[in-house]
Design a protein around this motif. Sequence first.
Motif, PDB file in Angstrom:
ATOM      1  N   THR A  69       1.212  -1.606  -0.171  1.00 38.78           N
ATOM      2  CA  THR A  69      -0.282   0.037   0.023  1.00 38.78           C
ATOM      3  C   THR A  69       0.989   1.326  -0.355  1.00 38.78           C
ATOM      4  O   THR A  69       1.330   1.357   0.979  1.00 38.78           O
ATOM      5  CB  THR A  69      -0.238   0.277   1.194  1.00 38.78           C
ATOM      6  N   PRO A  70       0.999   2.350  -0.957  1.00 36.69           N
ATOM      7  CA  PRO A  70       1.915   3.481  -1.010  1.00 36.69           C
ATOM      8  C   PRO A  70       1.224   4.082  -0.018  1.00 36.69           C
ATOM      9  O   PRO A  70       0.180   4.206   0.396  1.00 36.69           O
ATOM     10  CB  PRO A  70       1.410   3.423  -2.383  1.00 36.69           C
ATOM     11  N   GLY A  71       2.388   4.696   0.647  1.00 34.93           N
ATOM     12  CA  GLY A  71       2.304   5.810   1.468  1.00 34.93           C
ATOM     13  C   GLY A  71       1.091   6.365   1.113  1.00 34.93           C
ATOM     14  O   GLY A  71       0.805   7.408   0.231  1.00 34.93           O
ATOM     15  N   GLY A  72      -0.233   7.142   2.172  1.00 30.19           N
ATOM     16  CA  GLY A  72      -0.706   7.882   2.124  1.00 30.19           C
ATOM     17  C   GLY A  72      -2.509   7.040   1.148  1.00 30.19           C
ATOM     18  O   GLY A  72      -3.742   8.126   0.867  1.00 30.19           O
ATOM     19  N   HIS A 129       1.575   9.565   4.888  1.00 23.74           N
ATOM     20  CA  HIS A 129       2.422   9.643   3.997  1.00 23.74           C
ATOM     21  C   HIS A 129       4.075   9.547   4.326  1.00 23.74           C
ATOM     22  O   HIS A 129       4.399   9.863   4.768  1.00 23.74           O
ATOM     23  CB  HIS A 129       1.666  11.750   3.943  1.00 23.74           C
ATOM     24  N   GLY A 130       4.436   9.332   2.913  1.00 24.77           N
ATOM     25  CA  GLY A 130       5.984   8.975   3.302  1.00 24.77           C
ATOM     26  C   GLY A 130       6.255   7.251   3.033  1.00 24.77           C
ATOM     27  O   GLY A 130       7.612   7.422   3.284  1.00 24.77           O
ATOM     28  N   TYR A 131       5.160   6.672   3.783  1.00 21.13           N
ATOM     29  CA  TYR A 131       6.394   5.514   3.849  1.00 21.13           C
ATOM     30  C   TYR A 131       5.045   4.493   3.713  1.00 21.13           C
ATOM     31  O   TYR A 131       3.681   4.063   3.799  1.00 21.13           O
ATOM     32  CB  TYR A 131       5.381   5.601   5.424  1.00 21.13           C
ATOM     33  N   ASP A 132       5.818   3.148   2.522  1.00 25.95           N
ATOM     34  CA  ASP A 132       5.293   2.187   1.987  1.00 25.95           C
ATOM     35  C   ASP A 132       4.918   1.476   2.356  1.00 25.95           C
ATOM     36  O   ASP A 132       5.672   0.672   3.951  1.00 25.95           O
ATOM     37  CB  ASP A 132       5.537   1.527   0.525  1.00 25.95           C
ATOM     38  N   LEU A 133       3.193   0.636   2.752  1.00 21.25           N
ATOM     39  CA  LEU A 133       3.613  -0.536   3.468  1.00 21.25           C
ATOM     40  C   LEU A 133       3.582  -1.750   2.941  1.00 21.25           C
ATOM     41  O   LEU A 133       2.452  -1.425   2.290  1.00 21.25           O
ATOM     42  CB  LEU A 133       1.744   0.001   4.762  1.00 21.25           C
ATOM     43  N   TYR A 134       3.982  -2.685   3.699  1.00 23.74           N
ATOM     44  CA  TYR A 134       4.092  -3.525   3.027  1.00 23.74           C
ATOM     45  C   TYR A 134       3.283  -4.909   4.230  1.00 23.74           C
ATOM     46  O   TYR A 134       3.052  -4.520   5.024  1.00 23.74           O
ATOM     47  CB  TYR A 134       5.395  -4.335   2.994  1.00 23.74           C
ATOM     48  N   TYR A 135       1.900  -5.487   3.653  1.00 27.49           N
ATOM     49  CA  TYR A 135       1.738  -6.714   4.303  1.00 27.49           C
ATOM     50  C   TYR A 135       1.532  -8.046   4.050  1.00 27.49           C
ATOM     51  O   TYR A 135       1.299  -8.197   3.174  1.00 27.49           O
ATOM     52  CB  TYR A 135       0.371  -6.031   5.417  1.00 27.49           C
ATOM     53  N   LEU A 136       1.985  -8.979   4.691  1.00 30.40           N
ATOM     54  CA  LEU A 136       2.033 -10.590   4.372  1.00 30.40           C
ATOM     55  C   LEU A 136       0.218 -11.120   4.768  1.00 30.40           C
ATOM     56  O   LEU A 136       0.549 -11.050   6.157  1.00 30.40           O
ATOM     57  CB  LEU A 136       2.665 -10.844   4.088  1.00 30.40           C
ATOM     58  N   ASN A 137      -0.763 -11.354   4.122  1.00 28.64           N
ATOM     59  CA  ASN A 137      -2.248 -11.824   4.656  1.00 28.64           C
ATOM     60  C   ASN A 137      -1.483 -13.740   4.455  1.00 28.64           C
ATOM     61  O   ASN A 137      -1.744 -14.227   3.798  1.00 28.64           O
ATOM     62  CB  ASN A 137      -2.926 -11.548   3.436  1.00 28.64           C
TER      63      ASN A 137
END
Length: 265
Positions: free
Chosen positions: A159-162, A234-242
């Motif tokens: 998920t891109p930042g913001g 904003h400014g921080y991309d979020l990764y998650y493993l489901n």
Amino acid sequence: MPQLLVKPSASSGKVLDVTPHSAGWTYVGFALHRLKAGESVGAATGEREVCLVLVSGTAEITAGAKDFGAVGERKSPFAGKPAAVYVPGQAEWEARAVTDVELAVCSAPALTQKAARLIAPDTMSQETRGQGTNTRHVTNILPETDPTADSLLVVEVITPGGHTSSYPPHKHDRDDLPRESYLEETYYHRLDPPQGFGFQRVYTDDRALDETMLIEDGVVTLVPKGYHPCAAIHGYDLYYLNVMAGPKRTWKFHNQKEHEWLLGR
């Protein structure tokens, strides 16, 4: 109900360990190992099937009496597709780190006899969901269209930042097919750069469950029931493993009515 936010217990070795017992549910298990080059880890699956996901790094993996050699190429979860190995029930697996490695061990009940196999990056489909600031990028590691597994559903999302994700809010906590499937779910979160943070809310219609959690790099959130949107600042991309699993291996979700109008925008 157990705490829905699970933080790493150490900086190396098995740093996260969610079991059905610790989570207070029936199906999903999740563990994360951080290994230095030359270190190894392994286990017997018993009555559970396992999907080993190379979150980052390269490891030599054997599973179910098969030697898969060196698996995994990416240096971070934000650098392309992962590599994974499916391990059936009543089998053994071992991973020896060639480089520093972050290895996720996703598990759920094994129901039939299957074969161990490599899930190569080039076999994983990708898709972009949502639009505008609800856009996110999905890699399907072990989707329901893949007959390899009995119970496990495994997917990665960036998920891109913001932006928001798992949004508009949806849930999958009723065994009411074809309308909705019951699936327990874990989110393993990473952030880029790692000092960032995000938020995730888990709540039910009656608000008997209503928790909002601060997401930091390396935590796991548990979704036993209810809606579960998350947001990257904003400014921080979020990764998650489901990791998801339940009595039926299918993902049928119900959108929260109040926010379903967003899908028509």
